[in-house]
Design a protein around this motif. Structure first.
Motif, PDB file in Angstrom:
ATOM      1  N   LYS A 224      -2.969   3.513  -3.699  1.00 50.18           N
ATOM      2  CA  LYS A 224      -4.247   4.161  -3.400  1.00 50.18           C
ATOM      3  C   LYS A 224      -4.179   5.690  -3.428  1.00 50.18           C
TER       4      LYS A 224
ATOM      5  N   GLY B 195      -8.225  -6.922  -6.041  1.00 50.75           N
ATOM      6  CA  GLY B 195      -9.137  -7.101  -4.914  1.00 50.75           C
ATOM      7  C   GLY B 195     -10.540  -6.714  -5.353  1.00 50.75           C
ATOM      8  N   ASP B 196     -10.868  -5.420  -5.224  1.00 50.40           N
ATOM      9  CA  ASP B 196     -12.143  -4.901  -5.721  1.00 50.40           C
ATOM     10  C   ASP B 196     -12.190  -4.853  -7.248  1.00 50.40           C
ATOM     11  N   GLY B 197     -11.033  -4.749  -7.871  1.00 50.77           N
ATOM     12  CA  GLY B 197     -10.967  -4.701  -9.328  1.00 50.77           C
ATOM     13  C   GLY B 197     -10.812  -3.300  -9.900  1.00 50.77           C
ATOM     14  N   CYS B 198     -10.766  -2.283  -9.039  1.00 52.08           N
ATOM     15  CA  CYS B 198     -10.648  -0.903  -9.532  1.00 52.08           C
ATOM     16  C   CYS B 198      -9.264  -0.630 -10.115  1.00 52.08           C
ATOM     17  N   THR B 199      -8.237  -1.199  -9.487  1.00 49.91           N
ATOM     18  CA  THR B 199      -6.878  -0.916  -9.936  1.00 49.91           C
ATOM     19  C   THR B 199      -6.665  -1.449 -11.354  1.00 49.91           C
TER      20      THR B 199
ATOM     21  N   GLU C 238       4.520  -5.174   0.085  1.00 49.11           N
ATOM     22  CA  GLU C 238       3.634  -5.914   0.997  1.00 49.11           C
ATOM     23  C   GLU C 238       3.069  -7.122   0.234  1.00 49.11           C
TER      24      GLU C 238
ATOM     25  N   THR D  48       2.156  -2.616  -5.750  1.00 51.35           N
ATOM     26  CA  THR D  48       1.089  -1.694  -5.355  1.00 51.35           C
ATOM     27  C   THR D  48       1.202  -1.160  -3.928  1.00 51.35           C
TER      28      THR D  48
ATOM     29  N   ASN E  35      -4.997   0.303   3.007  1.00 52.23           N
ATOM     30  CA  ASN E  35      -4.274   1.298   2.228  1.00 52.23           C
ATOM     31  C   ASN E  35      -5.154   2.442   1.743  1.00 52.23           C
TER      32      ASN E  35
ATOM     33  N   ALA F  66       0.088  -8.081  -0.957  1.00 47.75           N
ATOM     34  CA  ALA F  66      -0.678  -7.752  -2.161  1.00 47.75           C
ATOM     35  C   ALA F  66       0.190  -6.990  -3.165  1.00 47.75           C
TER      36      ALA F  66
ATOM     37  N   LYS G 204      -6.844   6.055 -10.382  1.00 48.38           N
ATOM     38  CA  LYS G 204      -6.083   4.806 -10.529  1.00 48.38           C
ATOM     39  C   LYS G 204      -5.611   4.609 -11.970  1.00 48.38           C
TER      40      LYS G 204
ATOM     41  N   SER H 141      -4.735  -6.640   1.571  1.00 46.46           N
ATOM     42  CA  SER H 141      -5.194  -5.572   0.670  1.00 46.46           C
ATOM     43  C   SER H 141      -6.019  -6.103  -0.506  1.00 46.46           C
TER      44      SER H 141
ATOM     45  N   SER I 144      -2.238  -6.930  -9.103  1.00 49.42           N
ATOM     46  CA  SER I 144      -3.007  -7.711  -8.124  1.00 49.42           C
ATOM     47  C   SER I 144      -4.423  -7.143  -8.033  1.00 49.42           C
TER      48      SER I 144
END
Ligand SMILES: *Cc1c(COP(=O)(O)O)cnc(C)c1O
Length: 422
Positions: free
Chosen positions: A117, A244-248, A350, A380, A143, A352, A220, A303, A242
């Motif tokens: 992040k 989550g929101d999809g930004c990475t 971790e 990540t 994070n 995630a 990112k 995360s 991995s």
């Protein structure tokens, strides 16, 4: 005066309706509302004339080396912290365990606040300053929050952070130590997100939420830029991330596309997006082709426990463009990946952070990824972020009395030593 960043940034484009807007303090498309995620557009010919392999030789090894591909002004005072250019490790023993010919790990737990992040927050704090804000806020599973707190402290901004009830204690402590105002919302991440948005609007704070802020995803993106430069002609077949929101994954995909466009790599690797089985709305939308339907969340990988991903369009677009795939893994598979990655790769992530390793192993077992291929997994987040989960994977210490014979007997029972027969 026109902001100098406008020299490379040509504008913002809506990913839903394609409308273009001038570069400025916008979050989502005014016509489409919260669904209308904006994408920063660049003059790539102009970028290509400056950002050449030769020019990179003399630049510092951090993520600002790609500053022409970042929406920041040349006058911006960059934080003194080292962000990005995280190491890439070749890990043959882990490769053998997951069943692939060649495997690398890119350890983004090595960033200043120990997660990926920092790449986004470092851009977020500069945009807040450029637009004249003195306070920046976000809602986060952890994070993004600690990262925002750390990066705000580094550049002298105030930060207000909304965390969901289940955010692990070490992550909350990490942001308190950086002097952030912390608001623990007795509810889910979605509740925290909505409350934060409302507060930003009412109190005049800059909103760092990466799902809707078009500039953060550019930060990112730098992991994709780095992967292209670090591997060059040996660019792997797969980049595993991995989700989550999809930004990475959306950002990394964009970065890889840009580096192909600029000639640093001649093909873009396929993206493998990994979600937790207990929080897989993006995977379901990817498989069904329908719009995203929010889901419940239940996974130790906090995360990526995101029930309403904000950047699903960008993520799915990038995964499809790369001819990529998505897969979901169970909490047990994540815990196993935590052990394998630490014991065979020497990297402690971790849940995630290592979900990508679990996803790759499963994708190989299912034939989605071929064992003769190569992959890089982006780790990540660092494992010390969530010691509670790590303890579930790690096992127990050996307890002995301070007596050598007891020690010898216990070690021999566990086959750690062999006592010679006399
Ligand atoms: C935020 C985060 C992710 C996922 O990034 P998204 O942009 O939400 O998809 C993965 N791993 C870790 C450790 C994270 O903090």
């Amino acid at each position: 005066m026109k902001p100098a960043s406008a020299s490379f940034v040509t504008g913002l484009r809506c990913l839903v309706c394609n409308a273009s807007y001038e570069n400025g303090n916008l979050h989502t498309c005014p016509a489409c509302g919260i669904q209308g995620v904006l994408d920063v557009q660049y003059d790539y010919d102009l970028v290509a004339s400056v950002l050449t392999p030769a020019s990179l030789i003399t630049r510092a090894f951090n993520h600002w080396r790609y500053r022409e591909l970042l929406p920041i002004s040349p006058e911006a005072l960059l934080s003194h912290l080292h962000i990005g250019w995280t190491p890439v490790y070749d890990v043959p023993r882990l490769a053998a365990a997951v069943g692939i010919h060649k495997l690398s790990l890119k350890d983004d737990g090595r960033n200043p606040t120990s997660s990926f992040k920092d790449r986004a927050s470092s851009v977020g704090v500069l945009k807040a300053q450029e637009f004249g804000f003195t306070t920046i806020a976000c809602a986060s599973t952890g994070n993004a929050a600690s990262s925002l707190a750390g990066l705000s402290a580094a550049v002298g901004l105030k930060s207000v952070i909304f965390v969901p009830q289940r955010a692990p204690e070490p992550k909350v402590t990490q942001l308190l130590i950086f002097g952030a105002t912390v608001v623990r919302v007795m509810g889910t991440y979605e509740n925290a997100f909505d409350l934060c948005r409302e507060a930003c609007g009412k109190f005049g704070w800059y909103d760092r939420n990466s799902g809707t802020n078009p500039f953060l995803v550019e930060g990112k993106k730098t992991a994709g830029l780095e992967i292209a430069e670090q591997f060059g002609v040996t660019i792997p077949d797969w980049v595993v991330v991995s989700v989550g929101d999809g930004c990475t994954i959306g950002g990394i995909g964009k970065g890889l596309q840009e580096m192909r466009r600029l000639g640093f790599i001649d093909r873009v690797p396929r993206l493998l997006g990994v979600q937790a089985e207990g929080a897989r709305p993006l995977l379901d939308a990817f498989v069904s082709g329908n719009d995203l339907a929010p889901s419940a969340t239940d996974t130790i990988a906090d995360s990526i426990a995101v029930g309403t991903p904000r950047n699903w369009r960008r993520a799915i677009h990038q995964i499809r463009t790369s001819r990529g795939e998505m897969i979901a893994v169970s909490d047990d598979e994540i815990l196993e990946a935590m052990r394998l990655t630490a014991r065979l790769g020497g990297v402690f992530g971790e849940p995630a952070g290592v979900a990508g390793v679990a996803g790759l192993k499963k994708a190989i077992a299912q034939g989605m990824v071929k064992s003769g291929e190569s992959a890089v997994v982006v780790i990540t987040g660092n494992g010390l972020k969530d010691v509670q989960s790590a303890k579930l994977a790690a096992g127990q210490a050996l307890e002995v009395e301070p007596d050598f014979h007891v020690l010898e007997r216990r070690l021999s029972e566990l086959s750690i030593i062999k006592i010679p027969q006399t």
